[in-house]
Design an enzyme around this catalytic site. Structure first.
Site, PDB file in Angstrom:
ATOM      1  N   SER A 170      18.756  20.389  -1.033  1.00  0.00           N
ATOM      2  CA  SER A 170      18.850  21.286  -2.194  1.00  0.00           C
ATOM      3  C   SER A 170      17.468  21.610  -2.763  1.00  0.00           C
ATOM      4  O   SER A 170      17.283  21.704  -3.981  1.00  0.00           O
ATOM      5  CB  SER A 170      19.746  20.684  -3.281  1.00  0.00           C
ATOM      6  OG  SER A 170      20.341  21.689  -4.060  1.00  0.00           O
ATOM      7  N   SER A 185      23.393  24.689  -7.649  1.00  0.00           N
ATOM      8  CA  SER A 185      22.913  24.830  -6.274  1.00  0.00           C
ATOM      9  C   SER A 185      23.999  25.066  -5.240  1.00  0.00           C
ATOM     10  O   SER A 185      23.682  25.223  -4.056  1.00  0.00           O
ATOM     11  CB  SER A 185      22.094  23.598  -5.869  1.00  0.00           C
ATOM     12  OG  SER A 185      20.842  23.624  -6.506  1.00  0.00           O
ATOM     13  N   LYS A 245      23.305  27.922  -3.002  1.00  0.00           N
ATOM     14  CA  LYS A 245      22.511  27.918  -1.775  1.00  0.00           C
ATOM     15  C   LYS A 245      23.345  28.165  -0.518  1.00  0.00           C
ATOM     16  O   LYS A 245      22.798  28.562   0.513  1.00  0.00           O
ATOM     17  CB  LYS A 245      21.726  26.616  -1.668  1.00  0.00           C
ATOM     18  CG  LYS A 245      20.639  26.472  -2.745  1.00  0.00           C
ATOM     19  CD  LYS A 245      19.873  25.179  -2.590  1.00  0.00           C
ATOM     20  CE  LYS A 245      18.711  25.082  -3.567  1.00  0.00           C
ATOM     21  NZ  LYS A 245      19.138  24.775  -4.945  1.00  0.00           N
TER      22      LYS A 245
END
Length: 286
Positions: A124, A67, A70
């Site tokens: 997240s 993640s 992101k």
């Protein structure tokens, strides 16, 4: 490792960002890095002011980044100038079919693009990141193409992105690439704000607002001064953490990849802070 300007905008301090010198500086910093025993498989501590890598461990290892992706997702959305107040519905296309992860964002929930950015960066939320990519002009293929183009622009030469969430283990980069990613993300006020927000209620439409928390517990600690933050985890990547923080009066970028155990990355970050605070770091001459 030359850090180019993050983009043509302004830095967190209102000045045009300047290129940084090599992380593999000609002169090693006058600190004892041998005392810093990190548990993460790959790590890099980069001093923004001097351009020195204060500590590095397998900085050129290409590895899944989960993640951490992101941060790139958020930059691509913000670069596009899309309306942040536009409502976007979570659909079945946003349900994780790769890892089977759960989400508090139910199919049919409607959020603004700004709230999707907040949840992707703070908590997240994978469905939030998926919806951001899906709602991009041209859809997911155009979004992923732009992610990879952006990576080249900021000098992430070993990075590759195949989705907007990081659930795909083919999203890869090196610790050196991620220093560039964090440095670029620092140029976006919303990324700085959202990635370090400790918790917030969010209206998902049709139900009472939900309370969400930051996936990085360090942002809630009074002993940390964090400017950008992002966690990541999938089994192939291990526990990951990137931050830009001020420690011992120095702004540093910390990259921790493939930490085994839920709290190892946090332990490594605290070891770095204690090491810097006890190593007699001196501010560079102006």
């Amino acid at each position: 490792m030359v850090l180019p300007p993050a983009h043509a905008g302004q830095s967190a301090h209102g000045k045009v960002r300047k290129a940084q010198v090599s992380a593999r500086a000609h002169a090693a910093p006058a600190v004892d890095s041998a005392r810093l025993n990190l548990r993460s498989s790959a790590a890099l501590v980069f001093d923004e002011a001097t351009g020195e890598a204060l500590y590095e461990k397998k900085p050129e290892l290409v590895t899944p980044i989960a993640s951490i992706t992101k941060l790139m997702t958020a930059m691509v959305v913000l670069d596009a100038g899309l309306p942040l107040d536009e409502k976007i519905a979570i659909t079945s296309e946003d349900v994780d079919s790769v890892k089977g992860t759960r989400s508090r964002l139910y199919v049919g929930a409607t959020l603004t693009r700004q709230d999707l950015l907040l949840l992707a960066l703070m908590s997240s939320e994978n469905r939030a990141a998926s919806a951001l990519g899906r709602a991009y002009p041209g859809g997911r293929p155009a979004f992923i193409a732009r992610m990879n183009a952006k990576a080249r622009e900021i000098g992430m030469l070993n990075a590759r992105f195949l989705d907007s969430t990081g659930l795909n283990s083919e999203n890869v980069a090196t610790a050196e690439d991620l220093v560039r990613l964090v440095d670029a993300a620092d140029g976006y006020p919303l990324i700085r704000e959202f990635s370090t927000t400790a918790s917030q209620e969010v209206d998902v439409g049709g139900r009472r607002p939900m309370q969400f928390r930051n996936s990085n517990a360090l942002v809630r600690s009074p002993s940390w001064d964090i400017e950008v933050s992002k966690t990541g985890y999938i089994s192939e990547a291990g526990r990951c953490l990137v931050m830009k923080a001020t420690i011992a009066s120095r702004r540093v970028i910390i990259v921790l990849l493939d930490s085994v155990g839920k709290n190892t990355r946090l332990g490594d970050a605290n070891r770095i802070r204690k090491w810097m605070e006890g190593s007699g770091f001196r501010l560079p001459m102006s």
